[in-house]
Design an enzyme around this catalytic site. Structure first.
Site, short mmCIF file in Angstrom:
data_model
loop_
_atom_site.label_atom_id
_atom_site.label_comp_id
_atom_site.label_asym_id
_atom_site.label_seq_id
_atom_site.Cartn_x
_atom_site.Cartn_y
_atom_site.Cartn_z
N HIS A 165 67.64 11.21 48.55
CA HIS A 165 68.67 11.45 47.14
C HIS A 165 67.92 11.25 45.62
O HIS A 165 67.44 11.05 45.59
CB HIS A 165 69.98 10.96 46.80
CG HIS A 165 71.32 11.46 47.69
ND1 HIS A 165 71.09 13.31 47.90
CD2 HIS A 165 72.06 11.03 49.06
CE1 HIS A 165 71.99 12.85 49.17
NE2 HIS A 165 72.31 11.95 49.86
N ASP A 204 72.41 18.79 53.34
CA ASP A 204 73.66 17.83 53.35
C ASP A 204 74.89 17.96 53.78
O ASP A 204 75.87 18.11 54.91
CB ASP A 204 73.27 16.96 52.01
CG ASP A 204 74.42 15.54 51.78
OD1 ASP A 204 74.08 14.68 53.13
OD2 ASP A 204 73.73 14.91 51.10
C1 NGQ Z 1 77.02 10.32 54.33
N1 NGQ Z 1 76.75 11.71 52.31
O1 NGQ Z 1 76.42 9.69 54.58
O2 NGQ Z 1 77.78 11.00 54.77
C2 NGQ Z 1 76.96 10.50 52.68
C3 NGQ Z 1 78.56 9.42 52.18
C4 NGQ Z 1 78.29 7.36 52.06
C5 NGQ Z 1 76.34 11.52 50.75
N2 NGQ Z 1 75.70 10.58 50.80
C6 NGQ Z 1 78.66 8.56 52.48
N3 NGQ Z 1 75.90 12.91 49.97
O3 NGQ Z 1 77.10 7.60 51.48
O4 NGQ Z 1 78.35 5.98 52.19
ZN ZN Z 2 73.57 12.17 53.39
#
Ligand code: NGQ
Ligand code: ZN
Length: 461
Positions: free
Chosen positions: A277, A328
């Site tokens: 990101h 993702d």
């Molecule tokens: C994840 N996903 O770990 O799946 C993360 C969300 C977080 C994205 N950042 C959870 N798209 O960052 O704590």
């Molecule tokens: Zn992720």
């Protein structure tokens, strides 16, 4: 596998577009020879436009289960953080077999979209009650099995998740399946190291989840552990600066440093690092990150879906930063759509067009494809991304008979695939010379879809 030859009417080579191209592929699936203007009669001939297949560098396979199921308004204002609660509730449901079934389906979809490597950022480690499985790497091994069944290459990135917030905060109940200390994590890494050795379609790296989930000391210990396995250049992927709340929390905790700045100031960044990101950066951070070699692992359709913000792609590319793309959360599994969304994010912000094209007269699609192939291969530590001798024969073939591509060739076919036709243009896909998608059908798609259907029915009742 025996040596084989494939012939394409048109192909994107390192030297540019070429016609009547014969690729000679050795017994290990590596390209041995490339011949343009070839009249080889012994080669298997394929219709269409051959391009290097795309690495999909950021996947949380379990999230494929809930794609499209978090699009209903909640009682209050919805945000990334309310989505995360929904996602955690799904994450508590999957057993080992469920995860394998969901991942195999996802990997088939990736292959059919023209991606031949998945970077699996895998953080489900334990049983639903939080206690470890007898085999600590059980769930990551299930992803390796799913990749093998689908025939996709994988860079397994088991996730190090130790804390619930900056400065070593206690994890929440909802995170119980993710959490490991150093000892337990290194056991997982060691199992996966054994499972990956000697497999030409498997690579191993690590994924410290985020600066919220690890401390500097712990991460350095784990990098040392990876080095001890002889994997001194193995990939290190980390989520960073996706949401403004994360930036604010980081500044408050570190007394002034923003997340990307913190990484730059505290670690020896290089091309083995990939910042997932990196949405919220100042111009100074953007330039410094580009210079560090750390790759920006962008997931544009997920970032749009989660309301993250806009990555400064124009500035990052001007500074010669390396980019790669991933699906993702799998709200969309399509490198075409991710590259399109990346470009559109810049157009909408700046009210402009062809924002990321490399210069006057240059195709936007070609610029993005070239960049994501190079950065993607680098971030996966796999020798792919070019149709050239010494590279693995991972090939995507666009259907030049599809209505979106009629009358297109070369870069205009890429632009029409990326900005118009999307996945429907993808016809054949090869992984290490194996023909895994044949005229739009994956070679094992019925069996894999059947198991997926059963898993979804069980889990979404
Ligand atoms: C994840 N996903 O770990 O799946 C993360 C969300 C977080 C994205 N950042 C959870 N798209 O960052 O704590
Ligand atoms: Zn992720």
């Amino acid at each position: 596998m025996k040596q084989r030859k494939l012939k394409f009417a048109s192909a994107l080579l390192s030297s540019g577009w070429a016609e009547d191209v014969t690729l000679t592929i050795d017994a290990h699936g590596m390209i041995e020879k490339v011949e343009a203007g070839s009249s080889d009669k012994t080669a298997k001939t394929l219709k269409g436009i051959a391009i290097p297949a795309m690495p999909n560098i950021h996947s949380h396979a379990h999230q494929r289960l809930m794609a499209g199921l978090a699009e209903v308004a909640g009682p209050g204002a919805d945000s990334f953080w309310t989505w995360r609660e929904v996602m955690y509730s799904f994450a508590l449901k999957l057993g080992p077999e469920d995860l394998e079934a969901v991942a195999a389906q996802l990997y088939v979809e990736m292959l059919k979209s023209g991606s031949t490597i998945v970077g699996e950022f895998q953080y489900l480690h334990h049983q639903p009650d939080g206690s470890p499985y007898d085999e600590p790497a059980e769930l990551s091994l299930r992803c390796l099995a799913a990749a093998e069944e689908a025939g996709i290459a994988i860079t397994m990135l088991p996730t190090l998740y130790a804390y619930g917030g900056f400065g070593g905060q206690k994890p929440t109940e909802g995170q119980r399946r993710f959490i490991n200390d150093e000892t337990r994590y290194l056991k997982i890494l060691s199992s996966l190291d054994k499972a990956s050795k000697g497999h030409n379609l498997r690579q191993l790296g690590i994924s410290p989840h985020s600066l919220r989930a690890v401390t500097r000391e712990l991460l350095n210990e784990v990098i040392a552990g990876l080095d001890r396995l002889g994997r001194k250049t193995a990939p290190i992927h980390i989520h960073v600066a996706e949401q403004t709340k994360e930036v604010d929390d980081c500044i408050a905790w570190s007394k002034g440093a923003r997340p990307v700045q913190y990484l730059i100031d505290n670690f020896a960044l290089s091309q083995r690092w990939c910042a997932i990101h990196a949405t919220h950066m100042t111009a100074d951070e953007t330039a410094r990150m580009a210079a560090s070699g750390m790759i920006a692992g962008l997931c544009p359709t997920t970032e749009a879906n989660l309301g993250d913000g806009t990555f400064p792609a124009d500035l990052f590319l001007k500074n010669k930063g390396a980019i790669a793309i991933g699906s993702d959360s799998h709200i969309s599994v399509s490198p075409a759509e991710d590259l399109r969304q990346l470009e559109y994010s810049q157009r909408l912000r700046d009210r402009t067009r062809n924002a990321l094209a490399s210069g006057p007269g240059k195709s936007t699609g070609r610029t993005l494809l070239d960049a994501a192939l190079t950065g993607g291969a680098q971030s996966m530590a796999q020798k792919v991304g070019a149709l050239a001798p010494g590279y693995r024969a991972d090939i995507a073939v666009l259907d030049d008979g599809h209505p979106a591509l009629i009358g297109r060739s070369g870069d205009s076919a890429l632009d029409s695939w990326i900005f118009s036709g999307g996945n429907a243009c993808m016809r054949d896909v090869f992984v290490a010379g194996e023909h895994v998608v044949q005229e739009r059908r994956h070679i094992r798609e019925e069996a894999i879809e059947k198991k997926f259907r059963a898993a979804v029915k069980r889990l979404t009742k």
